[in-house]
Design a protein around this motif. Structure first.
Motif, PDB file in Angstrom:
ATOM      1  N   ARG A   1      43.747 -25.421  15.295  1.00 61.93           N
ATOM      2  CA  ARG A   1      43.304 -26.392  14.294  1.00 61.93           C
ATOM      3  C   ARG A   1      42.047 -27.149  14.708  1.00 61.93           C
ATOM      4  NH1 ARG A   1      48.232 -25.037  14.153  1.00 61.93           N
ATOM      5  NH2 ARG A   1      49.467 -25.038  12.210  1.00 61.93           N
ATOM      6  N   GLY A   2      41.402 -26.683  15.749  1.00 62.01           N
ATOM      7  CA  GLY A   2      40.154 -27.279  16.176  1.00 62.01           C
ATOM      8  C   GLY A   2      40.291 -28.610  16.897  1.00 62.01           C
ATOM      9  N   LEU A   3      41.486 -28.911  17.388  1.00 59.77           N
ATOM     10  CA  LEU A   3      41.684 -30.142  18.146  1.00 59.77           C
ATOM     11  C   LEU A   3      41.323 -29.902  19.613  1.00 59.77           C
ATOM     12  CD1 LEU A   3      45.040 -31.411  16.595  1.00 59.77           C
ATOM     13  CD2 LEU A   3      42.693 -31.782  15.819  1.00 59.77           C
ATOM     14  N   GLU A   4      40.835 -30.942  20.270  1.00 57.42           N
ATOM     15  CA  GLU A   4      40.244 -30.780  21.596  1.00 57.42           C
ATOM     16  C   GLU A   4      41.079 -31.353  22.734  1.00 57.42           C
ATOM     17  OE1 GLU A   4      36.504 -32.685  21.052  1.00 57.42           O
ATOM     18  OE2 GLU A   4      35.630 -31.014  19.901  1.00 57.42           O
ATOM     19  N   ARG A   5      42.005 -32.238  22.422  1.00 55.89           N
ATOM     20  CA  ARG A   5      42.786 -32.826  23.495  1.00 55.89           C
ATOM     21  C   ARG A   5      44.148 -33.287  22.974  1.00 55.89           C
ATOM     22  NH1 ARG A   5      39.447 -36.774  21.662  1.00 55.89           N
ATOM     23  NH2 ARG A   5      40.241 -38.904  21.622  1.00 55.89           N
ATOM     24  N   ILE A   6      45.081 -33.433  23.920  1.00 51.78           N
ATOM     25  CA  ILE A   6      46.416 -33.948  23.630  1.00 51.78           C
ATOM     26  C   ILE A   6      46.636 -35.166  24.513  1.00 51.78           C
ATOM     27  CG2 ILE A   6      48.892 -33.456  23.600  1.00 51.78           C
ATOM     28  CD1 ILE A   6      48.183 -30.478  23.441  1.00 51.78           C
ATOM     29  N   THR A   7      47.150 -36.236  23.920  1.00 53.30           N
ATOM     30  CA  THR A   7      47.453 -37.435  24.679  1.00 53.30           C
ATOM     31  C   THR A   7      48.949 -37.722  24.611  1.00 53.30           C
ATOM     32  OG1 THR A   7      47.113 -38.935  22.797  1.00 53.30           O
ATOM     33  CG2 THR A   7      45.178 -38.387  24.118  1.00 53.30           C
ATOM     34  N   TRP A   8      49.460 -38.414  25.623  1.00 49.68           N
ATOM     35  CA  TRP A   8      50.844 -38.885  25.606  1.00 49.68           C
ATOM     36  C   TRP A   8      51.000 -39.927  26.706  1.00 49.68           C
ATOM     37  CZ3 TRP A   8      49.436 -34.045  27.335  1.00 49.68           C
ATOM     38  CH2 TRP A   8      49.747 -33.702  28.655  1.00 49.68           C
ATOM     39  N   THR A   9      52.087 -40.656  26.648  1.00 47.08           N
ATOM     40  CA  THR A   9      52.366 -41.638  27.686  1.00 47.08           C
ATOM     41  C   THR A   9      53.519 -41.159  28.557  1.00 47.08           C
ATOM     42  OG1 THR A   9      53.921 -42.894  26.309  1.00 47.08           O
ATOM     43  CG2 THR A   9      51.582 -43.537  26.210  1.00 47.08           C
ATOM     44  N   PHE A  10      53.502 -41.597  29.829  1.00 50.00           N
ATOM     45  CA  PHE A  10      54.641 -41.308  30.701  1.00 50.00           C
ATOM     46  C   PHE A  10      54.780 -42.421  31.733  1.00 50.00           C
ATOM     47  CE2 PHE A  10      51.116 -39.442  33.022  1.00 50.00           C
ATOM     48  CZ  PHE A  10      51.435 -39.605  34.372  1.00 50.00           C
ATOM     49  N   ASP A  11      55.977 -42.538  32.259  1.00 48.34           N
ATOM     50  CA  ASP A  11      56.287 -43.575  33.243  1.00 48.34           C
ATOM     51  C   ASP A  11      55.661 -43.191  34.588  1.00 48.34           C
ATOM     52  OD1 ASP A  11      57.412 -45.358  35.061  1.00 48.34           O
ATOM     53  OD2 ASP A  11      59.392 -45.296  34.118  1.00 48.34           O
TER      54      ASP A  11
END
Length: 269
Positions: A109-119
């Motif tokens: 889908r042409g997305l360049e990055r994935i973000t998320w949070t973690f402990d």
């Protein structure tokens, strides 16, 4: 393809979900993993319905007819997907299969990055995110979610690292620098040992670039067990991590890796 190979190694099929019954399965799986309170549900069925219907990411990993992992995410600013919650049966490679599918979904889908949070205190998650995937923490977020009433996080403040996975970069593998200052490590009884902050570098002559230095910020071997057995030590770890890692990142330090011993590698200029 990478995501299909990862799924085959884990013995699962990963696919997008679209039916109410599938979302109910995800809800039950997340409930078994986190055992949350009624006000702290990771993702409601209604939210998953809306996410899937509006072109966001809701996927599950199936071993036969059994749902053994799932991930829910939404599109974010700047050609990104924010991975809101991912949960899976531990120790079978299912989490990696889900992330590989998520990466493929984004690239399609042409997305360049994935973000998320973690402990930042959970060593196995830090190793997975930084070493296996190659994501990098870009922000330290103190008590980001406030009080979290679930079996894993209850009784602790919800500090988080914002991980960013640039999908066109290959930055995995562990990182074990030869020369570094150890700022935080685990004591003999599981307690944190925090060295005093390093004095700032002396002023330099104009035109001379400062030398970078490397800090190692350790993690507890098992923070979840420590929360059950020694709540005082667990809270001490939270404060020490916030000071050591949070302080270093606030001062411009970059997390560039994670060692096999369970330490964040922070480069400071």
């Amino acid at each position: 393809m990478e995501h299909e190979e990862a799924a085959a190694r884990a013995g699962v099929v990963v696919r997008e979900l679209c039916e109410i019954g599938e979302f109910e399965q995800v809800y039950r799986l997340f409930d078994e993993i986190w055992r949350p309170g009624p006000t702290n549900v990771p993702a409601t069925v209604e939210l998953m319905v809306e996410f899937a219907h509006t072109g966001n990411y809701v996927a599950g990993a199936y071993a036969g007819d059994e749902l053994v992992g799932a991930s829910v995410g939404f599109r974010a600013a700047g050609r990104a997907l924010h991975s809101h919650v991912t949960g899976a049966v531990v120790g079978r490679g299912i989490g990696y299969a889900l992330k590989a599918h998520q990466k493929w979904w984004c690239l399609e889908r042409g997305l360049e990055r994935i973000t998320w949070t973690f402990d930042p205190l959970v060593r196995r998650n830090a190793y997975f995110n930084l070493v296996k995937l190659g994501a990098r923490p870009e922000e330290y977020l103190p008590d980001f979610y406030g009080v979290m009433a679930d079996a894993i996080n209850e009784g602790d403040e919800s500090d988080r690292l914002m991980a960013v996975w640039h999908l066109d970069e290959d930055t995995g593998a562990d990182h074990d620098p030869r020369e570094a200052t150890v700022r935080l490590w685990e004591g003999p009884n599981g307690e944190p040992v925090l060295e005093p902050d390093i004095s700032p570098q002396p002023a330099l002559e104009p035109g001379i670039s400062p030398q970078s230095r490397t800090l190692l910020v350790g993690t507890p071997s098992d923070i979840e067990r420590l929360r059950r057995d020694n709540a005082y030590a667990a809270r001490a770890w939270r404060r020490a991590m916030r000071e050591a890692l949070g302080g270093a990142m606030a001062a411009g330090g970059l997390v560039v890796g994670f060692t096999t011993r369970g330490e964040y590698v922070v480069s400071i200029t």
